[in-house]
Design a protein around this motif. Sequence first.
Motif, short mmCIF file in Angstrom:
data_model
loop_
_atom_site.label_atom_id
_atom_site.label_comp_id
_atom_site.label_asym_id
_atom_site.label_seq_id
_atom_site.Cartn_x
_atom_site.Cartn_y
_atom_site.Cartn_z
N VAL A 221 0.83 -1.20 0.00
CA VAL A 221 0.00 0.00 0.00
C VAL A 221 0.87 1.25 0.00
O VAL A 221 0.63 2.20 -0.72
CB VAL A 221 -0.95 0.01 1.22
CG1 VAL A 221 -1.79 1.28 1.24
CG2 VAL A 221 -1.82 -1.23 1.20
N GLU A 222 1.89 1.24 0.84
CA GLU A 222 2.85 2.34 0.76
C GLU A 222 4.20 1.91 1.29
O GLU A 222 4.30 0.97 2.08
CB GLU A 222 2.33 3.59 1.47
CG GLU A 222 2.29 3.57 2.97
CD GLU A 222 1.74 4.90 3.52
OE1 GLU A 222 0.52 4.98 3.70
OE2 GLU A 222 2.53 5.84 3.75
N SER A 223 5.23 2.58 0.82
CA SER A 223 6.55 2.27 1.35
C SER A 223 7.33 3.57 1.45
O SER A 223 7.30 4.39 0.54
CB SER A 223 7.24 1.23 0.47
OG SER A 223 7.88 1.83 -0.61
N ALA A 224 7.98 3.73 2.59
CA ALA A 224 8.66 5.00 2.88
C ALA A 224 9.70 4.79 3.96
O ALA A 224 9.63 3.80 4.69
CB ALA A 224 7.62 6.02 3.34
N PRO A 225 10.64 5.73 4.10
CA PRO A 225 11.57 5.65 5.23
C PRO A 225 10.79 5.71 6.54
O PRO A 225 9.72 6.31 6.59
CB PRO A 225 12.44 6.91 5.07
CG PRO A 225 12.29 7.28 3.64
CD PRO A 225 10.94 6.85 3.21
N PRO A 226 11.30 5.07 7.60
CA PRO A 226 10.52 4.92 8.83
C PRO A 226 10.02 6.23 9.42
O PRO A 226 8.87 6.29 9.87
CB PRO A 226 11.49 4.20 9.77
CG PRO A 226 12.81 4.20 9.12
CD PRO A 226 12.60 4.40 7.67
N ASP A 227 10.86 7.24 9.45
CA ASP A 227 10.42 8.50 10.08
C ASP A 227 9.20 9.07 9.37
O ASP A 227 8.25 9.50 10.00
CB ASP A 227 11.57 9.52 10.06
CG ASP A 227 12.61 9.15 11.11
OD1 ASP A 227 12.24 8.38 12.02
OD2 ASP A 227 13.76 9.59 10.98
N PHE A 229 7.11 7.41 7.36
CA PHE A 229 5.97 6.50 7.46
C PHE A 229 5.28 6.61 8.80
O PHE A 229 4.05 6.72 8.88
CB PHE A 229 6.39 5.05 7.21
CG PHE A 229 5.27 4.06 7.36
CD1 PHE A 229 4.35 3.87 6.33
CD2 PHE A 229 5.08 3.37 8.55
CE1 PHE A 229 3.29 2.99 6.48
CE2 PHE A 229 4.03 2.48 8.70
CZ PHE A 229 3.13 2.30 7.66
N PHE A 230 6.04 6.59 9.87
CA PHE A 230 5.39 6.56 11.19
C PHE A 230 4.82 7.92 11.59
O PHE A 230 3.83 7.99 12.33
CB PHE A 230 6.37 6.06 12.26
CG PHE A 230 6.55 4.56 12.22
CD1 PHE A 230 5.53 3.71 12.61
CD2 PHE A 230 7.73 4.01 11.74
CE1 PHE A 230 5.68 2.34 12.54
CE2 PHE A 230 7.89 2.63 11.68
CZ PHE A 230 6.87 1.80 12.07
N GLN A 231 5.43 9.02 11.10
CA GLN A 231 4.87 10.33 11.46
C GLN A 231 3.72 10.70 10.57
O GLN A 231 2.76 11.32 11.00
CB GLN A 231 5.97 11.39 11.37
CG GLN A 231 6.71 11.56 12.68
CD GLN A 231 8.08 12.18 12.47
OE1 GLN A 231 8.26 12.97 11.54
NE2 GLN A 231 9.02 11.81 13.31
N ASN A 232 3.84 10.30 9.32
CA ASN A 232 2.91 10.81 8.34
C ASN A 232 2.47 9.78 7.32
O ASN A 232 2.73 9.94 6.13
CB ASN A 232 3.60 11.96 7.58
CG ASN A 232 2.81 13.23 7.74
OD1 ASN A 232 1.58 13.18 7.90
ND2 ASN A 232 3.50 14.35 7.72
N ALA A 238 -2.91 2.50 6.32
CA ALA A 238 -1.72 2.54 7.16
C ALA A 238 -2.02 3.30 8.46
O ALA A 238 -1.62 2.89 9.54
CB ALA A 238 -0.57 3.18 6.41
N ARG A 239 -2.75 4.40 8.33
CA ARG A 239 -3.11 5.18 9.53
C ARG A 239 -3.92 4.33 10.50
O ARG A 239 -3.65 4.28 11.69
CB ARG A 239 -3.91 6.43 9.13
CG ARG A 239 -3.04 7.69 9.09
CD ARG A 239 -3.88 8.93 9.17
NE ARG A 239 -4.79 9.05 8.04
CZ ARG A 239 -4.43 9.55 6.84
NH1 ARG A 239 -3.19 9.96 6.65
NH2 ARG A 239 -5.28 9.63 5.87
N LYS A 240 -4.92 3.64 9.96
CA LYS A 240 -5.76 2.77 10.80
C LYS A 240 -4.90 1.70 11.47
O LYS A 240 -5.06 1.42 12.64
CB LYS A 240 -6.83 2.08 9.93
CG LYS A 240 -8.16 2.78 10.01
CD LYS A 240 -9.27 1.86 9.49
CE LYS A 240 -10.48 2.69 9.11
NZ LYS A 240 -10.92 2.46 7.74
N PHE A 241 -4.00 1.10 10.66
CA PHE A 241 -3.16 0.03 11.19
C PHE A 241 -2.29 0.54 12.33
O PHE A 241 -2.18 -0.09 13.38
CB PHE A 241 -2.28 -0.54 10.06
CG PHE A 241 -1.33 -1.60 10.52
CD1 PHE A 241 -1.79 -2.87 10.85
CD2 PHE A 241 0.04 -1.34 10.63
CE1 PHE A 241 -0.91 -3.85 11.28
CE2 PHE A 241 0.92 -2.31 11.06
CZ PHE A 241 0.43 -3.57 11.38
#
Lengths: 258, 222
Positions: A221-227, A229-232, A238-241
């Motif tokens: 669904v999405e892939s990003a660096p951890p900072d 992904f987790f902040q934004n 992903a937000r729900k998860f």
Amino acid sequence: MAVARPVLKITGLHKRYDQLEVIGNLSLEVRKGEVLVVIGPSGCGKSTLLRCINGLETIQGGDIELNGQSIIVGHTRWNLVRQQIGMVFQSYDLFPHMTVLENILLGPMKAQGRERAEATKEAEAFLDRVGLLDRKDSFPRQLSGGQKQRVAIVRALCMNPEIMLFDEVTASLDPEMVREVLDVILGLAEQGMTMLIVTHEMAFARAVADKIVFMDQGSIVESAPPDIFFQNPVSDRARKFLNIFQFEGVKKEERHND
Amino acid sequence: MFLGIETEFIAKALPLYGQAAWRTVWVAACGVALSLIIGLFCSLARYYRIPGLKSLAAAYIELARNTPLMIHLFFLYYGLPRVGLTLDGITCGVIGLAFLGGGYMAEAFRAGLEAVSRAQIESGLSLGLSRRQMVRYVILPQALAVAVPAVAANTIFLMKETSVFSIVAVADLVYVFRDLIKEGHSNENLFLLTIFYLVIILPVSILFNRWERRLRRDGIGH
Ligand SMILES: Nc1ncnc2c1ncn2[C@@H]1O[C@H](COP(=O)(O)OP(=O)(O)OP(=O)(O)O)[C@@H](O)[C@H]1O
Ligand SMILES: [Mg+2]
């Protein structure tokens, strides 16, 4: 800066169990020295993805390349491919009839045909690093879950794999043993081991990952660096998860709302 | 006389029974050893679903387990000479026992093989072991450990089955018993026969029990 070469490259992977599509058109790349962490809800296909990579499952479409070589197209000798892929399972699965050292030496000596003396030296060095050298002659039944899992990691490492795959390796551990296992993996990341990690430990994911891959229903669904992904997180899913893992402050907020 | 048993006769008959017991042990040991080999091959053929061999093994197992040893022996001893193959009694005994036991041992090993978990197999595969290495280092050691109690029961069963060997003229314990009892001393003969069966079977039973206990303690097997 030169971009490292991909160790693992998956393109358009499809996996079905009978009629049930578990992975649909999934592509990802893990570069040398990179740590990719796959997260996602239960049943979204994370384990299946790892199992496809080392040939424990057949796939119905797409390609998987290891160091630029397809391991799908043509005649694959899976035992040779698997020697280059270190896999660690949730349930450790050490061989109960062998000591710790025998467990670790089986792959290097029998599959890879290495000398006992040389393989033993390496095995002992790894065991020392995870703090278990004094348990090398113990049997798995004499070890705690955390110790067993550290041995399982050493067993995979001793094959000198190109990439390590971890499937929720702390999920069946008592909480006080989770840390000792995660520390070993963090240590590997520091040393530049290429890894693909499935985990439900969000803090760990954030600490160890170069990139987070969020999966749902068999695709990314999405892939990003951890900072980032987790902040934004970008997607709703992903937000729900991530919300599932947030407990703090609920009561305070409720009182505030009253 | 001792407890109504004539000790003089016992002393005289003892060597005869001793010899017969020794012969019985030998035939049983050879038969059991062969049955282990046959059983292992049949169970592996079924476990790996080897085309052709798999159904052959299944048919053999049913035949061996569902017909009496006496019939196997009759066939070997009286049937084969008609097609020009004459075997002596002892050879027939060994082959008959191996044929019967192979079917039972195959079932024992099959249960052991099926007890090796999928996770253990995937764990071995993930190390890059070949199929043959998997069997040798991962699957068989665990399967055999699980199979030990059933192998023990089968071994003792086979040792007792040797008691029909006298029908193909093997001078085993029952043969000697039948021979001597013609001249009376039925109590003494029965006593000796029982004692000698105990002497050859009990140690086997005890050794297997120890082995099972050790496997249980080590957490391997059932
Ligand atoms: N052998 C199988 N046969 C049929 N369906 C299967 C099989 N293995 C897994 N599945 C299904 O495939 C889907 C993905 O399973 P998978 O184990 O990969 O999920 P997961 O993301 O690892 O979940 P978890 O976080 O609970 O471990 C699930 O719906 C599961 O029920
Ligand atoms: Mg899973």
